[in-house]
Write a protein that holds these residues in place. Structure first.
Motif, PDB file in Angstrom:
ATOM      1  N   GLU A 140       0.802  -1.231   0.000  1.00 17.67           N
ATOM      2  CA  GLU A 140       0.000   0.000   0.000  1.00 17.67           C
ATOM      3  C   GLU A 140       0.828   1.271   0.000  1.00 17.67           C
ATOM      4  N   ASN A 141       2.082   1.206   0.507  1.00 17.05           N
ATOM      5  CA  ASN A 141       2.817   2.473   0.658  1.00 17.05           C
ATOM      6  C   ASN A 141       3.519   2.929  -0.610  1.00 17.05           C
ATOM      7  N   ILE A 142       3.532   2.106  -1.650  1.00 18.48           N
ATOM      8  CA  ILE A 142       4.054   2.552  -2.946  1.00 18.48           C
ATOM      9  C   ILE A 142       2.863   2.768  -3.875  1.00 18.48           C
ATOM     10  N   THR A 143       2.667   4.016  -4.328  1.00 21.13           N
ATOM     11  CA  THR A 143       1.504   4.350  -5.156  1.00 21.13           C
ATOM     12  C   THR A 143       1.892   4.853  -6.537  1.00 21.13           C
ATOM     13  N   GLU A 144       3.172   5.185  -6.738  1.00 18.11           N
ATOM     14  CA  GLU A 144       3.625   5.680  -8.039  1.00 18.11           C
ATOM     15  C   GLU A 144       4.557   4.659  -8.688  1.00 18.11           C
ATOM     16  N   ARG A 145       4.364   4.461  -9.995  1.00 18.91           N
ATOM     17  CA  ARG A 145       5.199   3.531 -10.767  1.00 18.91           C
ATOM     18  C   ARG A 145       5.313   2.176 -10.056  1.00 18.91           C
ATOM     19  N   VAL A 146       4.176   1.654  -9.658  1.00 23.69           N
ATOM     20  CA  VAL A 146       4.158   0.425  -8.865  1.00 23.69           C
ATOM     21  C   VAL A 146       4.763  -0.736  -9.645  1.00 23.69           C
ATOM     22  N   ASN A 147       4.449  -0.808 -10.953  1.00 27.95           N
ATOM     23  CA  ASN A 147       4.971  -1.931 -11.746  1.00 27.95           C
ATOM     24  C   ASN A 147       6.489  -1.893 -11.820  1.00 27.95           C
ATOM     25  N   GLN A 148       7.062  -0.685 -11.927  1.00 29.63           N
ATOM     26  CA  GLN A 148       8.522  -0.568 -12.006  1.00 29.63           C
ATOM     27  C   GLN A 148       9.172  -0.897 -10.661  1.00 29.63           C
ATOM     28  N   TYR A 149       8.534  -0.464  -9.580  1.00 33.25           N
ATOM     29  CA  TYR A 149       9.056  -0.744  -8.234  1.00 33.25           C
ATOM     30  C   TYR A 149       9.089  -2.246  -7.971  1.00 33.25           C
ATOM     31  N   MET A 150       7.957  -2.897  -8.194  1.00 29.45           N
ATOM     32  CA  MET A 150       7.875  -4.337  -7.957  1.00 29.45           C
ATOM     33  C   MET A 150       8.782  -5.104  -8.921  1.00 29.45           C
ATOM     34  N   GLY A 151       8.815  -4.668 -10.181  1.00 27.29           N
ATOM     35  CA  GLY A 151       9.675  -5.316 -11.172  1.00 27.29           C
ATOM     36  C   GLY A 151      11.139  -5.237 -10.793  1.00 27.29           C
ATOM     37  N   ALA A 152      11.563  -4.072 -10.274  1.00 31.93           N
ATOM     38  CA  ALA A 152      12.961  -3.894  -9.874  1.00 31.93           C
ATOM     39  C   ALA A 152      13.328  -4.858  -8.744  1.00 31.93           C
ATOM     40  N   PHE A 153      12.417  -5.051  -7.787  1.00 30.32           N
ATOM     41  CA  PHE A 153      12.712  -5.957  -6.667  1.00 30.32           C
ATOM     42  C   PHE A 153      12.798  -7.412  -7.120  1.00 30.32           C
ATOM     43  N   LEU A 154      11.921  -7.809  -8.032  1.00 33.22           N
ATOM     44  CA  LEU A 154      11.957  -9.193  -8.501  1.00 33.22           C
ATOM     45  C   LEU A 154      13.225  -9.463  -9.310  1.00 33.22           C
ATOM     46  N   ILE A 155      13.601  -8.523 -10.156  1.00 31.85           N
ATOM     47  CA  ILE A 155      14.843  -8.682 -10.932  1.00 31.85           C
ATOM     48  C   ILE A 155      16.047  -8.718  -9.985  1.00 31.85           C
ATOM     49  N   LEU A 156      16.041  -7.822  -8.993  1.00 24.60           N
ATOM     50  CA  LEU A 156      17.123  -7.804  -8.005  1.00 24.60           C
ATOM     51  C   LEU A 156      17.211  -9.142  -7.267  1.00 24.60           C
ATOM     52  N   SER A 157      16.076  -9.723  -6.927  1.00 32.47           N
ATOM     53  CA  SER A 157      16.055 -11.007  -6.231  1.00 32.47           C
ATOM     54  C   SER A 157      16.746 -12.091  -7.052  1.00 32.47           C
ATOM     55  N   GLY A 158      16.407 -12.178  -8.339  1.00 31.29           N
ATOM     56  CA  GLY A 158      17.023 -13.186  -9.194  1.00 31.29           C
ATOM     57  C   GLY A 158      18.520 -12.987  -9.349  1.00 31.29           C
ATOM     58  N   LEU A 159      18.942 -11.721  -9.463  1.00 33.21           N
ATOM     59  CA  LEU A 159      20.374 -11.429  -9.625  1.00 33.21           C
ATOM     60  C   LEU A 159      21.155 -11.801  -8.364  1.00 33.21           C
ATOM     61  N   MET A 160      20.571 -11.536  -7.193  1.00 30.09           N
ATOM     62  CA  MET A 160      21.266 -11.872  -5.948  1.00 30.09           C
ATOM     63  C   MET A 160      21.373 -13.389  -5.776  1.00 30.09           C
ATOM     64  N   VAL A 161      20.340 -14.127  -6.145  1.00 30.13           N
ATOM     65  CA  VAL A 161      20.431 -15.590  -6.125  1.00 30.13           C
ATOM     66  C   VAL A 161      21.552 -16.045  -7.056  1.00 30.13           C
ATOM     67  N   GLY A 162      21.681 -15.382  -8.207  1.00 26.12           N
ATOM     68  CA  GLY A 162      22.741 -15.716  -9.150  1.00 26.12           C
ATOM     69  C   GLY A 162      24.130 -15.556  -8.561  1.00 26.12           C
ATOM     70  N   VAL A 163      24.324 -14.535  -7.729  1.00 32.85           N
ATOM     71  CA  VAL A 163      25.621 -14.324  -7.081  1.00 32.85           C
ATOM     72  C   VAL A 163      25.974 -15.523  -6.209  1.00 32.85           C
ATOM     73  N   PHE A 164      25.006 -16.011  -5.440  1.00 32.84           N
ATOM     74  CA  PHE A 164      25.275 -17.118  -4.524  1.00 32.84           C
ATOM     75  C   PHE A 164      25.449 -18.452  -5.246  1.00 32.84           C
ATOM     76  N   CYS A 165      24.941 -18.561  -6.474  1.00 26.52           N
ATOM     77  CA  CYS A 165      25.008 -19.833  -7.211  1.00 26.52           C
ATOM     78  C   CYS A 165      26.166 -19.904  -8.201  1.00 26.52           C
ATOM     79  N   ALA A 166      26.717 -18.772  -8.631  1.00 28.48           N
ATOM     80  CA  ALA A 166      27.681 -18.748  -9.729  1.00 28.48           C
ATOM     81  C   ALA A 166      28.990 -19.445  -9.351  1.00 28.48           C
ATOM     82  N   LEU A 167      29.451 -20.330 -10.224  1.00 30.66           N
ATOM     83  CA  LEU A 167      30.741 -21.004 -10.053  1.00 30.66           C
ATOM     84  C   LEU A 167      31.715 -20.632 -11.154  1.00 30.66           C
TER      85      LEU A 167
END
Length: 491
Positions: free
Chosen positions: A103-130
């Motif tokens: 509820e506390n994000i009301t502007e550019r909600v799709n970009q905000y949520m999209g940025a967090f999901l992309i960030l989540s995948g990238l951080m998982v990639g850091v922990f998995c990369a060999l």
């Protein structure tokens, strides 16, 4: 596509879809799609929990395919006991942040949520990369969504904070890239991290490589004295950004020490351990004292994070099974506790629009349920037994005393300073009579906020009461790492 690829690319795919929806899309539909993406990212990590073999230090769930043939770069993923828990932790925190930002994000909600999901995948990639270059790509790519989250949805000085965050972390990483290229040439054209672990490197080369990695990982942790970007970023970042930064992003640097600095340059790591121990103790003691005088709640918790991460690096560089395992446990526990602390501050900020401690007082009178959750997380931040905050710190203190009594004594002072600044903040914000009209008009937490804080409270208590599942996973890998570090790599 294996489980690790699913864990990386599922949230990224949902994030890209959210970005493509455009600003005019229905906000409600965007939020639900973001939640579905975050939950899907968590669900694909659950088979890892049942399929992981705790009896071996070998890499598991390995995926390897040629990525760039000319330079022998591979898309190479795998998990061992050192990295395992950070994959489900990242996915879990992402779900929490999406719900908390409902509820506390009301502007550019799709970009905000999209940025967090992309960030989540990238951080998982850091922990998995060999693969060294793949690790570097994921490691640097995490800067972009976090930079945008701070710069677009942050506070009044968001541009300054975003630039400071980006420049600090990027400048340190450039030296790491030089080290990666040197290791690539030294190994005969391989970016395989496990191959690098076996390279016979001279003393000078090890020292230069150790400090090249130190430049990136120390900034990311952050260690004293390169920690100054963190308070500014936390103050300006939106609540979700602060929670993810504290809970996961700081761990990328500490994990880098485990995966690169210690096994690739073991002689240099042992030679310069005194420096790392000193810097860690300064973070634990001095930064804890700095936290005592803060008037802004976010700054106080930010300095608290620096002090708690000092325990992590201290545990790593006393070369003791209990210390290294304690450092990793502290990383996981800090993810739960610091994330919860920032989300609690966000609950108050959404209502009063102030982070100043002086703006509050007597919150327990108007928000009793919320004050109970805040007390639990404050106690965990102090290192109270039976909470997640106690386990890792206690393990590191025991290991430090075994290493050197005075080092252990210095580390133990963190428990006193932690109790001092955390409980003093709690007293001024929550206890006593209602201080002003803003506090008088506060409404207690709603069902959504109760769910977020309740889930985190369960995690904090479960890990504090029964830490065995967390420590069992890492024991064999920690023992192998320390055995490897004890062996000289000098040619």
């Amino acid at each position: 596509m294996g489980l690790l690829s699913l864990a990386i690319w599922t949230p990224i795919l949902f994030g890209v879809v959210l970005l493509a929806l455009g600003r005019e899309s229905q906000v409600r539909a965007v939020r639900w799609l973001a939640l579905i993406g975050a939950i899907a990212g968590l669900l694909v990590t659950l088979p890892l929990l049942s399929g992981f073999d705790t009896s071996t230090a070998n890499m598991q769930f390995v995926e390897k395919s040629l990525w760039i043939e000319r330079f022998n770069i591979h898309y190479h993923l795998g998990l061992d006991g050192l990295s395992f828990w950070f994959v489900p932790l990242t996915a879990f925190i992402t779900v929490i942040v999406v719900i908390a930002s409902w509820e506390n994000i009301t502007e550019r909600v799709n970009q905000y949520m999209g940025a967090f999901l992309i960030l989540s995948g990238l951080m998982v990639g850091v922990f998995c990369a060999l693969d060294g270059l793949l690790f570097y790509v994921f490691f640097e790519a995490t800067l972009i969504p976090m930079y945008l989250i701070i710069g677009i949805w942050g506070g009044p000085n968001k541009i300054y904070a975003a630039f400071k965050f980006f420049l600090y972390t990027l400048m340190g990483s450039l030296l790491t890239l030089v080290a990666l290229i040197y290791l690539y040439n030294k190994s005969g054209g391989s970016f395989d991290i496990q191959t690098w672990h076996q390279l016979p490197l001279g003393g000078t080369a090890q020292t230069l490589i150790f400090f090249a990695f130190f430049a990136a990982f120390a900034v990311k942790v952050p260690m004293w004295p390169v920690h100054t970007w963190l308070p500014d970023v936390h103050v300006e970042a939106p609540t979700g950004g602060s929670a993810v930064l504290a809970a996961i992003m700081l761990k990328l640097g500490a994990y880098g020490f485990l995966r690169f600095s210690l096994p690739i340059a073991p002689d240099a790591a042992r030679e310069w351990a005194w420096l790392m121990i000193t810097l860690s103790l300064v973070a634990v003691i001095y930064v804890g004292m700095v936290a005592l005088v803060q008037k802004d709640m976010k700054k106080l918790v930010a300095y608290s994070s620096v002090a708690h991460m000092g325990f992590v690096t201290l545990g790593f560089f006393i070369f003791n099974d209990l210390g290294v395992a304690g450092g990793i446990v502290q990383m996981i526990a800090h993810g739960f506790v610091s994330g919860a602390m920032f989300l609690c501050i966000g609950v108050l900020y959404d209502r009063v629009h102030s982070r100043e401690i002086a703006s509050y007082g007597g919150v327990v009178n108007t928000m009793p349920k919320f004050a109970a959750f805040a007390l639990l997380f404050a106690m965990a931040n102090c290192g109270l037994p039976a909470t997640a905050g106690f386990v890792g710190e206690w393990m590191v203190i025991l290991a430090a005393v075994k290493f050197n009594f005075w080092v252990g004594m210095g580390a133990a002072t963190a428990l006193m300073f932690g109790a001092a600044y955390t409980l003093w903040m709690y007293k001024r914000v929550y206890l006593g009579p209602v201080a002003n009209d803003h506090v008088k008009e506060l409404q207690d937490i709603n069902c959504r906020e109760f769910l977020v804080l309740g889930v985190l409270a369960v995690a904090v208590l479960y890990m504090g009461i029964y830490p065995k599942p967390f420590t069992d996973v890492m024991d064999v890998s920690v023992a192998q790492l320390l055995q490897h570090v004890a062996q000289s790599k000098l040619p």
